[in-house]
Design a protein around this motif. Structure first.
Motif, PDB file in Angstrom:
ATOM      1  N   THR A  89     115.310  46.032  63.813  1.00  0.00           N
ATOM      2  CA  THR A  89     115.979  47.304  64.112  1.00  0.00           C
ATOM      3  C   THR A  89     115.422  48.393  63.204  1.00  0.00           C
ATOM      4  N   ALA A  90     115.147  49.547  63.799  1.00  0.00           N
ATOM      5  CA  ALA A  90     114.666  50.703  63.043  1.00  0.00           C
ATOM      6  C   ALA A  90     115.844  51.603  62.697  1.00  0.00           C
ATOM      7  N   VAL A  91     115.913  52.023  61.432  1.00  0.00           N
ATOM      8  CA  VAL A  91     117.034  52.820  60.936  1.00  0.00           C
ATOM      9  C   VAL A  91     116.482  54.007  60.156  1.00  0.00           C
ATOM     10  N   THR A  92     117.126  55.167  60.290  1.00  0.00           N
ATOM     11  CA  THR A  92     116.736  56.337  59.505  1.00  0.00           C
ATOM     12  C   THR A  92     117.654  56.479  58.301  1.00  0.00           C
ATOM     13  N   GLN A  93     117.061  56.920  57.194  1.00  0.00           N
ATOM     14  CA  GLN A  93     117.820  57.206  55.977  1.00  0.00           C
ATOM     15  C   GLN A  93     117.424  58.582  55.468  1.00  0.00           C
TER      16      GLN A  93
ATOM     17  N   GLU B 196     119.757  42.627  69.959  1.00  0.00           N
ATOM     18  CA  GLU B 196     118.986  43.530  69.094  1.00  0.00           C
ATOM     19  C   GLU B 196     118.655  44.824  69.820  1.00  0.00           C
ATOM     20  N   ILE B 197     118.331  44.720  71.091  1.00  0.00           N
ATOM     21  CA  ILE B 197     118.047  45.922  71.884  1.00  0.00           C
ATOM     22  C   ILE B 197     119.299  46.787  71.989  1.00  0.00           C
TER      23      ILE B 197
ATOM     24  N   ALA C 285     108.486  57.296  74.133  1.00  0.00           N
ATOM     25  CA  ALA C 285     107.667  56.956  72.970  1.00  0.00           C
ATOM     26  C   ALA C 285     108.442  56.054  72.013  1.00  0.00           C
ATOM     27  N   GLU C 286     109.724  56.327  71.854  1.00  0.00           N
ATOM     28  CA  GLU C 286     110.553  55.496  70.986  1.00  0.00           C
ATOM     29  C   GLU C 286     110.584  54.052  71.487  1.00  0.00           C
ATOM     30  N   GLU C 287     110.730  53.872  72.781  1.00  0.00           N
ATOM     31  CA  GLU C 287     110.786  52.519  73.337  1.00  0.00           C
ATOM     32  C   GLU C 287     109.440  51.819  73.166  1.00  0.00           C
ATOM     33  N   ARG C 288     108.341  52.546  73.374  1.00  0.00           N
ATOM     34  CA  ARG C 288     107.018  51.962  73.155  1.00  0.00           C
ATOM     35  C   ARG C 288     106.858  51.522  71.702  1.00  0.00           C
ATOM     36  N   PHE C 289     107.325  52.350  70.786  1.00  0.00           N
ATOM     37  CA  PHE C 289     107.209  52.038  69.363  1.00  0.00           C
ATOM     38  C   PHE C 289     107.999  50.776  69.028  1.00  0.00           C
ATOM     39  N   LEU C 290     109.202  50.667  69.555  1.00  0.00           N
ATOM     40  CA  LEU C 290     110.039  49.502  69.270  1.00  0.00           C
ATOM     41  C   LEU C 290     109.441  48.237  69.881  1.00  0.00           C
TER      42      LEU C 290
ATOM     43  N   SER D  11     106.298  47.599  70.530  1.00  0.00           N
ATOM     44  CA  SER D  11     105.088  47.171  69.821  1.00  0.00           C
ATOM     45  C   SER D  11     105.393  46.692  68.402  1.00  0.00           C
ATOM     46  N   SER D  12     106.427  47.272  67.781  1.00  0.00           N
ATOM     47  CA  SER D  12     106.774  46.895  66.400  1.00  0.00           C
ATOM     48  C   SER D  12     107.557  45.597  66.342  1.00  0.00           C
ATOM     49  N   PHE D  13     108.431  45.376  67.346  1.00  0.00           N
ATOM     50  CA  PHE D  13     109.325  44.210  67.327  1.00  0.00           C
ATOM     51  C   PHE D  13     109.249  43.467  68.656  1.00  0.00           C
ATOM     52  N   PRO D  14     108.151  42.800  68.932  1.00  0.00           N
ATOM     53  CA  PRO D  14     108.073  42.044  70.190  1.00  0.00           C
ATOM     54  C   PRO D  14     109.096  40.908  70.218  1.00  0.00           C
ATOM     55  N   GLY D  15     109.588  40.641  71.405  1.00  0.00           N
ATOM     56  CA  GLY D  15     110.523  39.534  71.547  1.00  0.00           C
ATOM     57  C   GLY D  15     111.927  39.822  71.066  1.00  0.00           C
ATOM     58  N   ARG D  16     112.347  41.083  71.081  1.00  0.00           N
ATOM     59  CA  ARG D  16     113.719  41.398  70.675  1.00  0.00           C
ATOM     60  C   ARG D  16     114.732  40.758  71.623  1.00  0.00           C
ATOM     61  N   SER D  17     115.842  40.336  71.082  1.00  0.00           N
ATOM     62  CA  SER D  17     116.915  39.782  71.906  1.00  0.00           C
ATOM     63  C   SER D  17     117.694  40.915  72.570  1.00  0.00           C
ATOM     64  N   GLU D  18     118.507  40.566  73.558  1.00  0.00           N
ATOM     65  CA  GLU D  18     119.336  41.580  74.212  1.00  0.00           C
ATOM     66  C   GLU D  18     120.285  42.229  73.208  1.00  0.00           C
TER      67      GLU D  18
END
Length: 315
Positions: free
Chosen positions: A242-246, A122-123, A106-111, A113-120
């Motif tokens: 990039t998604a980050v938690t705070q 960024e991944i 689910a995390e990968e699906r979220f990333l 869909s949220s950030f299409p076209g991420r570079s290697e």
């Protein structure tokens, strides 16, 4: 087709008040706007909050189901070698079993869909984050509100057994049954039943394809979860792609949502499995502080395990 004009109230089998709307799965934002929900102060207390950013919606591909029960329920399942339709609705109730692999997927699906076209790069820079948010009861497998004994089956196996035993080898039908709202919990019910030629009275409910939140694809349930935390301790921040938690300054209580499957099993019928299979599917869990079980429960897990052993010894 079932389509009530508004939510209605009833007392369920656990003597708990619930609001329900037949034939629809109502997304969270629409629930917030409904006048019939706004009038329920206990529900609005949590639903009306504006929560700091968190991952939503999140699409979970789920392949396992779970049925949790107490000592008396387990004894009944064991003696009948399977699962009966209970109470006036004649439903056998199952929840989605979500494991760590499901959360990673689910995390990968979220990333994606949220950030299409991420570079290697960024991944590679992305750190795991979703498990910090999946803290609602929908994701907790070590405890349960409904008893000490958990049956876990692959969804494909459960559907195949239902197909052969209840549907004369035809495909089961999945429908939108209802949305239920409690003080802090939103439940989306999916009805599973035999083809309409056997159960025409259930054809009034829309097919599951009409649901904005749940679908059934390739022996898995796809659940588009909207409220995954219940207690919010973190907030989501986006840095570029990039998604980050705070950490939040203080925790915040909110609603949580989940999906249940209601398998229709007529009176006198049993969805059967060999006792060896029932044994293999069983595990013990501790009772949640919110105990909704209507039957004997163990506060000591060792006692629950001993009772389980007393059953499996008779295989």
């Amino acid at each position: 087709m079932a389509n009530a004009t508004g939510f209605r109230a009833r007392m369920n089998d656990r003597n708990t008040k619930e609001l329900y709307l037949e034939g629809q799965h109502i997304i969270l934002q629409d629930l917030k706007m409904r006048e019939d929900i706004r009038q329920e102060q206990q529900v609005q207390k949590y639903l009306s909050k504006n929560i700091t950013a968190y991952p939503t919606p999140v699409e979970f591909p789920i392949t396992e189901c779970t049925h949790v029960t107490h000592k008396m329920g387990l004894q009944g399942i064991w003696d009948s070698e399977g699962f009966k339709g209970l109470n006036k609705d004649k439903f056998s109730w199952w929840s989605l079993k979500i494991n760590e692999a499901d959360i990673r997927a689910a995390e990968e699906r979220f990333l994606e869909s949220s950030f299409p076209g991420r570079s290697e790069g960024e991944i590679a820079a992305q750190q795991p984050f979703l498990s910090e948010f999946t803290t609602s009861p929908a994701f907790i497998n070590e405890t349960s509100r409904y008893g000490n004994f958990r049956f876990t089956f692959p969804l494909a196996e459960l559907m195949e057994a239902y197909k052969k035993q209840m549907c004369e080898d035809e495909e089961p039908v999945l429908r939108v049954y209802e949305t239920k709202s409690f003080k802090q919990e939103i439940e989306y019910v999916v009805l599973v039943h035999r083809p309409p030629k056997f159960d025409e009275d259930l054809s009034k409910y829309p097919l599951l394809t009409s649901s904005p939140l749940v679908s059934y694809e390739g022996n898995q349930i796809i659940w588009r979860a909207q409220a995954i935390c219940e207690t919010h301790n973190y907030q989501l921040e986006i840095h570029g792609k990039t998604a980050v938690t705070q950490n939040m300054p203080s925790h915040e209580y909110y609603v949580w949502d989940h999906v249940t499957l209601a398998f229709h099993v007529n009176e006198g019928e049993v969805l059967t499995f060999p006792k060896t299979r029932l044994k293999a599917s069983l595990s013990c869990c501790a009772i949640d502080p919110i105990n909704l079980a209507k039957g004997y429960v163990y506060s000591d897990l060792n006692e629950a395990r001993r009772f389980l052993e007393s059953l499996t010894d008779t295989v």
